[in-house]
Design a protein around this motif. Structure first.
Motif, mmCIF file in Angstrom:
data_model
loop_
_atom_site.group_PDB
_atom_site.id
_atom_site.type_symbol
_atom_site.label_atom_id
_atom_site.label_comp_id
_atom_site.label_asym_id
_atom_site.label_seq_id
_atom_site.Cartn_x
_atom_site.Cartn_y
_atom_site.Cartn_z
ATOM 1 N N VAL A 125 -0.414 11.426 4.150
ATOM 2 C CA VAL A 125 0.250 10.465 5.025
ATOM 3 C C VAL A 125 0.291 9.114 4.313
ATOM 4 C CG1 VAL A 125 0.206 9.278 7.252
ATOM 5 C CG2 VAL A 125 -0.554 11.658 7.091
ATOM 6 N N ALA A 126 1.479 8.525 4.253
ATOM 7 C CA ALA A 126 1.647 7.261 3.537
ATOM 8 C C ALA A 126 1.068 6.092 4.319
ATOM 9 C CB ALA A 126 3.123 7.010 3.258
ATOM 10 N N ASN A 127 0.567 5.116 3.563
ATOM 11 C CA ASN A 127 0.164 3.856 4.173
ATOM 12 C C ASN A 127 1.043 2.696 3.704
ATOM 13 O OD1 ASN A 127 -1.252 3.106 1.563
ATOM 14 N ND2 ASN A 127 -2.607 4.747 2.243
ATOM 15 N N ILE A 128 1.555 2.751 2.473
ATOM 16 C CA ILE A 128 2.361 1.642 1.963
ATOM 17 C C ILE A 128 3.608 2.128 1.229
ATOM 18 C CG2 ILE A 128 0.434 0.031 1.689
ATOM 19 C CD1 ILE A 128 0.720 0.745 -1.428
ATOM 20 N N ASP A 290 -2.104 -5.127 9.353
ATOM 21 C CA ASP A 290 -3.235 -5.939 8.905
ATOM 22 C C ASP A 290 -3.361 -5.934 7.382
ATOM 23 O OD1 ASP A 290 -3.884 -6.589 11.494
ATOM 24 O OD2 ASP A 290 -5.554 -5.153 11.653
ATOM 25 N N GLN A 291 -3.077 -4.796 6.762
ATOM 26 C CA GLN A 291 -3.193 -4.728 5.302
ATOM 27 C C GLN A 291 -2.247 -5.717 4.639
ATOM 28 O OE1 GLN A 291 -2.237 -0.985 3.439
ATOM 29 N NE2 GLN A 291 -3.271 -1.511 1.540
ATOM 30 N N ALA A 292 -1.088 -5.948 5.255
ATOM 31 C CA ALA A 292 -0.088 -6.840 4.680
ATOM 32 C C ALA A 292 -0.527 -8.309 4.696
ATOM 33 C CB ALA A 292 1.242 -6.684 5.416
ATOM 34 N N LYS A 293 -1.658 -8.610 5.337
ATOM 35 C CA LYS A 293 -2.216 -9.963 5.261
ATOM 36 C C LYS A 293 -2.817 -10.230 3.882
ATOM 37 C CE LYS A 293 -3.754 -10.056 10.119
ATOM 38 N NZ LYS A 293 -4.979 -10.099 10.974
ATOM 39 N N TYR A 294 -3.115 -9.159 3.164
ATOM 40 C CA TYR A 294 -3.877 -9.286 1.931
ATOM 41 C C TYR A 294 -3.092 -8.937 0.674
ATOM 42 C CZ TYR A 294 -7.583 -9.336 5.403
ATOM 43 O OH TYR A 294 -8.357 -9.653 6.498
ATOM 44 N N ILE A 295 -1.995 -8.204 0.832
ATOM 45 C CA ILE A 295 -1.236 -7.788 -0.349
ATOM 46 C C ILE A 295 0.204 -7.490 0.063
ATOM 47 C CG2 ILE A 295 -1.629 -5.289 -0.210
ATOM 48 C CD1 ILE A 295 -2.339 -5.498 -3.292
ATOM 49 N N SER A 296 1.117 -7.643 -0.872
ATOM 50 C CA SER A 296 2.550 -7.572 -0.522
ATOM 51 C C SER A 296 3.126 -6.171 -0.677
ATOM 52 C CB SER A 296 3.345 -8.545 -1.395
ATOM 53 O OG SER A 296 3.139 -8.266 -2.771
ATOM 54 N N TYR A 297 2.514 -5.202 -0.012
ATOM 55 C CA TYR A 297 3.062 -3.852 0.045
ATOM 56 C C TYR A 297 3.564 -3.603 1.463
ATOM 57 C CZ TYR A 297 0.791 -3.001 -4.459
ATOM 58 O OH TYR A 297 0.400 -3.061 -5.770
ATOM 59 N N GLY A 298 4.715 -2.949 1.571
ATOM 60 C CA GLY A 298 5.325 -2.744 2.876
ATOM 61 C C GLY A 298 4.642 -1.644 3.671
ATOM 62 N N PRO A 299 4.346 -1.870 4.952
ATOM 63 C CA PRO A 299 3.751 -0.821 5.783
ATOM 64 C C PRO A 299 4.666 0.392 5.888
ATOM 65 C CG PRO A 299 3.619 -2.963 6.871
ATOM 66 C CD PRO A 299 4.535 -3.122 5.689
ATOM 67 N N MET A 318 4.764 -13.463 4.256
ATOM 68 C CA MET A 318 4.681 -12.271 3.413
ATOM 69 C C MET A 318 6.027 -11.594 3.197
ATOM 70 S SD MET A 318 1.621 -12.082 2.378
ATOM 71 C CE MET A 318 1.533 -10.423 1.698
ATOM 72 N N ALA A 319 6.951 -11.728 4.144
ATOM 73 C CA ALA A 319 8.214 -10.979 4.084
ATOM 74 C C ALA A 319 8.956 -11.137 2.756
ATOM 75 C CB ALA A 319 9.118 -11.374 5.249
ATOM 76 N N PRO A 320 9.093 -12.349 2.188
ATOM 77 C CA PRO A 320 9.852 -12.470 0.944
ATOM 78 C C PRO A 320 9.243 -11.721 -0.241
ATOM 79 C CG PRO A 320 9.614 -14.610 2.000
ATOM 80 C CD PRO A 320 8.692 -13.669 2.712
ATOM 81 N N TYR A 321 7.966 -11.376 -0.129
ATOM 82 C CA TYR A 321 7.283 -10.706 -1.234
ATOM 83 C C TYR A 321 7.222 -9.188 -1.065
ATOM 84 C CZ TYR A 321 5.734 -15.407 -2.486
ATOM 85 O OH TYR A 321 5.697 -16.732 -2.842
#
Length: 357
Positions: A125-128, A290-299, A318-321
């Protein structure tokens, strides 16, 4: 592949009954693992009392496969790439996962409908959603910054060393885009001997100026140390260096290689029940946001997108990154996991022969 490097992080439970149980979770290290520890590991430990041992590997699929084949499994979950998830599942090395066990979206939408297409596999199951793109040192190109994959291969207009992944996967595809192949035709072209030679011929044009990298932490370090002026690498690592550390990096999104990372549970996992609980917990809507608070990978869930806001610094949007930002989807290369499951060995053999020539 380098041997697994172990960095154990004991996360102590608070406010819950003591538990002798623990989980060994293997991921990629660096800023990515930090994001998982903060968004997944710590709250899971707080909720359940289950301790998380966080283990870093250059490619978590490698120790997972070795352990299952040896019949000596200590890994409970591993964060792996999509092509590896499909291949290892086909080889019978992974636990099958019932999508019904995954939590629904906050509005009740079933998980099977809430995850982006391809994010739920038979055994993972994917997370990012993440990208391999290009970063460059802005101080080396003031007034004339590179913008395309073709610029990465243009040593005359943009002189200096390049960093490139020491692997057929991603390097061959990006070379073809730089040579003018549309991203929608990449795997048709790469599926022919002529296409492979075309990609290698493009790589030949910069081969003498390449510094090869293998681990995700290397590209931003190569840039920061001035060993290269441009390099391919993982967009989240570049974000951590640029925004988190203030490095003068710019990004090229044209021809970015898009992929998923997924949680997989090896056959014979010693703590299967808790591994399944963690997998479900860490892929719910809130945890992925919550993960997207720390790194710029898309949920990997659609319902998470509206919850993505500011970086942990409290000021950076975070959106632009995000690799999934529409502004960043410029001729993207969407990985074909079936292609790589079928051709990984032969193309890496050809790539390695080219490297040695």
């Amino acid at each position: 592949m380098k041997k697994t490097m172990i960095l154990t992080t004991a996360l102590v439970a608070t406010g819950f009954a003591a538990s002798a149980q623990e989980l060994n979770i293997v991921s990629w290290g660096g800023a990515y693992t930090v994001s998982q520890v903060e968004a997944y590991h710590k709250p899971f430990t707080e909720m359940t009392g289950v301790k998380i041992n966080s283990i870093d590997a250059d490619n978590p699929a490698t120790p997972l496969k070795a352990q299952v084949e040896a019949g000596n499994v200590s890994i409970d979950l591993a964060d792996i790439e999509l092509s590896d998830a499909i291949r290892l599942c086909d080889e019978g090395l992974l636990q099958e996962i019932d999508p019904a066990m995954l939590p629904a979206a906050p509005d009740g939408t079933p998980a099977a409908e809430d995850f982006v297409p391809g994010a739920i596999q038979d055994c993972a199951v994917a997370n990012i959603v993440w990208a391999t793109n290009i970063a460059y040192d802005k101080t080396k190109f003031e007034g004339n910054e590179p913008k395309t994959l073709a610029d990465f291969f243009d040593l005359e207009k943009f002189p200096g060393k390049r960093g490139l992944l020491k692997s057929a996967k991603r390097s061959l595809e990006m070379a073809l885009v730089a040579d003018g192949v549309g991203s929608e035709d990449i795997y048709t072209v790469l599926g022919t001997p002529e296409g492979v030679e075309r990609a290698l011929a493009k790589l030949d044009t910069i081969k003498d100026s390449v510094v090869w990298w293998e681990a995700g932490a290397q590209p931003p370090q190569l840039l920061a140390d001035g060993e290269v002026v441009m390099t391919t690498g993982y967009n989240g690592r570049f974000f951590a260096a640029e925004v988190g550390e203030g490095k003068p990096f710019g990004s090229i999104w044209e021809g970015a290689y898009m992929d998923y990372d997924l949680w997989a549970i090896p056959k014979g996992a010693p703590h299967l029940e808790d591994a399944m609980k963690f997998l479900a917990f860490s892929t719910d809507t809130q945890r992925l946001a919550d993960q997207a608070k720390y790194i710029s990978y898309g949920p990997a869930r659609k319902s998470s997108s509206s919850l993505v806001g500011l970086y942990q610094d409290g000021k950076t949007q975070m959106a632009p990154y995000m690799p999934t930002n529409p502004d960043n989807l410029i001729n993207p290369i969407w990985t074909d996991p079936t292609f790589w499951a079928d051709h990984d060995v032969e193309l890496n053999e050809r790539f390695n022969a080219w490297l040695a020539s």
